[in-house]
Motif scaffolding. Structure first.
Motif, PDB file in Angstrom:
ATOM      1  N   ASN A 280      43.293  34.931  40.543  1.00  0.00           N
ATOM      2  CA  ASN A 280      42.386  35.876  41.185  1.00  0.00           C
ATOM      3  C   ASN A 280      42.766  37.314  40.862  1.00  0.00           C
ATOM      4  OD1 ASN A 280      41.081  33.720  42.569  1.00  0.00           O
ATOM      5  ND2 ASN A 280      42.666  33.764  44.151  1.00  0.00           N
ATOM      6  N   GLY A 281      41.757  38.159  40.747  1.00  0.00           N
ATOM      7  CA  GLY A 281      41.967  39.586  40.572  1.00  0.00           C
ATOM      8  C   GLY A 281      41.220  40.357  41.643  1.00  0.00           C
ATOM      9  N   TYR A 282      41.823  41.450  42.128  1.00  0.00           N
ATOM     10  CA  TYR A 282      41.246  42.234  43.214  1.00  0.00           C
ATOM     11  C   TYR A 282      41.285  43.723  42.867  1.00  0.00           C
ATOM     12  CZ  TYR A 282      42.004  38.051  46.110  1.00  0.00           C
ATOM     13  OH  TYR A 282      42.006  36.779  46.614  1.00  0.00           O
ATOM     14  N   TYR A 283      40.295  44.434  43.396  1.00  0.00           N
ATOM     15  CA  TYR A 283      40.298  45.889  43.341  1.00  0.00           C
ATOM     16  C   TYR A 283      40.268  46.401  44.775  1.00  0.00           C
ATOM     17  CZ  TYR A 283      39.018  50.730  42.478  1.00  0.00           C
ATOM     18  OH  TYR A 283      39.000  52.107  42.455  1.00  0.00           O
ATOM     19  N   ASP A 284      41.301  47.149  45.174  1.00  0.00           N
ATOM     20  CA  ASP A 284      41.384  47.767  46.499  1.00  0.00           C
ATOM     21  C   ASP A 284      40.822  49.189  46.418  1.00  0.00           C
ATOM     22  OD1 ASP A 284      42.858  45.647  47.962  1.00  0.00           O
ATOM     23  OD2 ASP A 284      44.438  46.102  46.517  1.00  0.00           O
ATOM     24  N   PHE A 285      39.779  49.455  47.157  1.00  0.00           N
ATOM     25  CA  PHE A 285      39.153  50.776  47.108  1.00  0.00           C
ATOM     26  C   PHE A 285      40.104  51.833  47.680  1.00  0.00           C
ATOM     27  CE2 PHE A 285      35.558  47.902  46.917  1.00  0.00           C
ATOM     28  CZ  PHE A 285      34.776  48.483  45.933  1.00  0.00           C
ATOM     29  N   PRO A 286      40.255  52.956  46.989  1.00  0.00           N
ATOM     30  CA  PRO A 286      41.221  53.992  47.412  1.00  0.00           C
ATOM     31  C   PRO A 286      40.669  54.855  48.541  1.00  0.00           C
ATOM     32  CG  PRO A 286      40.133  54.658  45.382  1.00  0.00           C
ATOM     33  CD  PRO A 286      39.629  53.266  45.688  1.00  0.00           C
ATOM     34  N   VAL A 287      40.664  54.316  49.752  1.00  0.00           N
ATOM     35  CA  VAL A 287      40.200  55.066  50.919  1.00  0.00           C
ATOM     36  C   VAL A 287      41.413  55.465  51.748  1.00  0.00           C
ATOM     37  CG1 VAL A 287      37.980  53.892  50.965  1.00  0.00           C
ATOM     38  CG2 VAL A 287      39.884  52.954  52.270  1.00  0.00           C
ATOM     39  N   SER A 288      41.249  56.504  52.542  1.00  0.00           N
ATOM     40  CA  SER A 288      42.341  56.945  53.408  1.00  0.00           C
ATOM     41  C   SER A 288      42.476  56.005  54.594  1.00  0.00           C
ATOM     42  CB  SER A 288      42.094  58.379  53.886  1.00  0.00           C
ATOM     43  OG  SER A 288      40.888  58.449  54.622  1.00  0.00           O
ATOM     44  N   GLY A 289      43.663  55.949  55.168  1.00  0.00           N
ATOM     45  CA  GLY A 289      43.895  55.090  56.323  1.00  0.00           C
ATOM     46  C   GLY A 289      44.505  53.759  55.926  1.00  0.00           C
ATOM     47  N   PRO A 290      44.869  52.955  56.905  1.00  0.00           N
ATOM     48  CA  PRO A 290      45.544  51.687  56.639  1.00  0.00           C
ATOM     49  C   PRO A 290      44.605  50.578  56.207  1.00  0.00           C
ATOM     50  CG  PRO A 290      45.240  51.935  58.981  1.00  0.00           C
ATOM     51  CD  PRO A 290      44.738  53.216  58.354  1.00  0.00           C
ATOM     52  N   VAL A 291      43.302  50.722  56.440  1.00  0.00           N
ATOM     53  CA  VAL A 291      42.349  49.655  56.152  1.00  0.00           C
ATOM     54  C   VAL A 291      41.749  49.862  54.768  1.00  0.00           C
ATOM     55  CG1 VAL A 291      40.246  48.496  56.912  1.00  0.00           C
ATOM     56  CG2 VAL A 291      41.852  49.388  58.592  1.00  0.00           C
ATOM     57  N   LYS A 292      41.860  48.843  53.921  1.00  0.00           N
ATOM     58  CA  LYS A 292      41.391  48.937  52.546  1.00  0.00           C
ATOM     59  C   LYS A 292      40.337  47.866  52.276  1.00  0.00           C
ATOM     60  CE  LYS A 292      44.635  51.994  51.486  1.00  0.00           C
ATOM     61  NZ  LYS A 292      44.310  53.409  51.182  1.00  0.00           N
ATOM     62  N   PRO A 293      39.084  48.243  52.049  1.00  0.00           N
ATOM     63  CA  PRO A 293      38.100  47.263  51.591  1.00  0.00           C
ATOM     64  C   PRO A 293      38.401  46.875  50.139  1.00  0.00           C
ATOM     65  CG  PRO A 293      37.137  49.449  51.618  1.00  0.00           C
ATOM     66  CD  PRO A 293      38.499  49.586  52.215  1.00  0.00           C
ATOM     67  N   TYR A 294      38.059  45.669  49.776  1.00  0.00           N
ATOM     68  CA  TYR A 294      38.332  45.221  48.411  1.00  0.00           C
ATOM     69  C   TYR A 294      37.281  44.222  47.940  1.00  0.00           C
ATOM     70  CZ  TYR A 294      40.405  41.092  50.708  1.00  0.00           C
ATOM     71  OH  TYR A 294      40.614  39.964  51.478  1.00  0.00           O
ATOM     72  N   LEU A 295      37.202  44.109  46.619  1.00  0.00           N
ATOM     73  CA  LEU A 295      36.385  43.090  45.958  1.00  0.00           C
ATOM     74  C   LEU A 295      37.282  42.292  45.035  1.00  0.00           C
ATOM     75  CD1 LEU A 295      33.167  45.114  44.988  1.00  0.00           C
ATOM     76  CD2 LEU A 295      33.405  43.482  46.873  1.00  0.00           C
ATOM     77  N   GLY A 296      36.921  41.044  44.796  1.00  0.00           N
ATOM     78  CA  GLY A 296      37.738  40.213  43.920  1.00  0.00           C
ATOM     79  C   GLY A 296      36.924  39.122  43.251  1.00  0.00           C
ATOM     80  N   ALA A 297      37.511  38.539  42.232  1.00  0.00           N
ATOM     81  CA  ALA A 297      36.909  37.412  41.524  1.00  0.00           C
ATOM     82  C   ALA A 297      38.030  36.544  40.985  1.00  0.00           C
ATOM     83  CB  ALA A 297      35.996  37.883  40.391  1.00  0.00           C
ATOM     84  N   GLY A 298      37.727  35.271  40.800  1.00  0.00           N
ATOM     85  CA  GLY A 298      38.760  34.375  40.307  1.00  0.00           C
ATOM     86  C   GLY A 298      38.186  33.150  39.635  1.00  0.00           C
ATOM     87  N   PHE A 299      39.058  32.442  38.914  1.00  0.00           N
ATOM     88  CA  PHE A 299      38.675  31.184  38.289  1.00  0.00           C
ATOM     89  C   PHE A 299      39.895  30.275  38.279  1.00  0.00           C
ATOM     90  CE2 PHE A 299      40.584  33.626  34.918  1.00  0.00           C
ATOM     91  CZ  PHE A 299      41.248  32.698  34.138  1.00  0.00           C
ATOM     92  N   GLY A 300      39.659  29.002  38.089  1.00  0.00           N
ATOM     93  CA  GLY A 300      40.778  28.068  38.067  1.00  0.00           C
ATOM     94  C   GLY A 300      40.314  26.649  37.836  1.00  0.00           C
ATOM     95  N   VAL A 301      41.165  25.712  38.228  1.00  0.00           N
ATOM     96  CA  VAL A 301      40.856  24.288  38.091  1.00  0.00           C
ATOM     97  C   VAL A 301      41.074  23.619  39.451  1.00  0.00           C
ATOM     98  CG1 VAL A 301      41.399  24.155  35.635  1.00  0.00           C
ATOM     99  CG2 VAL A 301      43.213  23.809  37.320  1.00  0.00           C
TER     100      VAL A 301
END
Length: 217
Positions: free
Chosen positions: A119-140
């Motif tokens: 899996n790979g994720y991108y954490d949006f660089p927002v201020s504060g302790p809470v970070k929204p993120y998006l991700g995608a992954g593949f596997g078996v």
């Protein structure tokens, strides 16, 4: 799908509210570097179908169930993360055997899935302790189907998309909640009847939701 959308929207809403509040600098973000995570939650409804050589077919309704995952990962640069995750899902299933004259019989059982994903994720660089993120992954995955009419297992490709938010509760611990759209496909199974054997391939797609914790080290 609805479960994925609801959970993703809820997680992003929490991120927006909490991110707008003033917080202590010590909890601004969890430590960068490697981490392990544990999570658990729900996997939504899905379905599949397959056939026998004698012309009979099976329609299966897979119920909502439980899922969990453990992962090891690492930050990559400022806002990216990559991880390898071991996941497990268990769902009850109702199946119906039909022919051209109607329903022949009905049964129930379980579908169990063990997956290994990148899996790979991108954490949006927002201020504060809470970070929204998006991700995608593949596997078996190895999928075990025991629905009362079929007892077989097969390997398959997994694909998933994630949207969520994490909150740092200490410099090394973060809690997270996320919605997932999960695909498990081309599961090869074999059915047997008096008319012979038949190979079929199944696909399952459903929404999911997970909550968990990440521990940086």
């Amino acid at each position: 799908m609805r479960l994925f959308i609801i959970t993703a929207v809820a997680a992003l809403a929490v991120a927006g509210v909490a991110g707008a509040q003033n917080v202590k600098p010590v909890a601004a973000s969890a430590a960068s570097g490697q981490y392990v995570s544990v999570s658990g939650g729900l996997i939504g409804k899905t379905d599949y179908d397959y056939g026998f050589a004698n012309g009979w077919s099976v329609d299966a309704d897979v119920k909502s169930g439980a899922q969990g995952a453990v992962a090891w990962g690492s930050t990559i640069g400022a806002n990216w993360r990559g991880e390898i995750a071991l996941g497990y899902r268990s769902q009850k299933v109702d199946s119906a055997l039909t022919s051209n004259v109607g329903v022949f019989t009905a049964s129930d059982g379980k579908v169990k899935t063990l997956s290994l994903d990148l899996n790979g994720y991108y954490d949006f660089p927002v201020s504060g302790p809470v970070k929204p993120y998006l991700g995608a992954g593949f596997g078996v995955a190895q999928v075990k189907i025991d629905d009362g009419l079929l007892d077989d297992k097969g390997d398959a490709l997994t694909l998933q998309g994630m949207a969520g938010a994490s909150v740092a509760v200490s410099p090394r611990v973060s809690l997270f909640a996320e919605g997932r759209l999960q695909y498990t496909g081309r599961i090869k199974i074999k059915t047997t009847s008096p008319s012979g054997e038949r190979d079929s391939r199944l696909n399952m797609t459903g929404g999911g939701a997970l909550v968990g914790a990440r521990f940086a080290f």
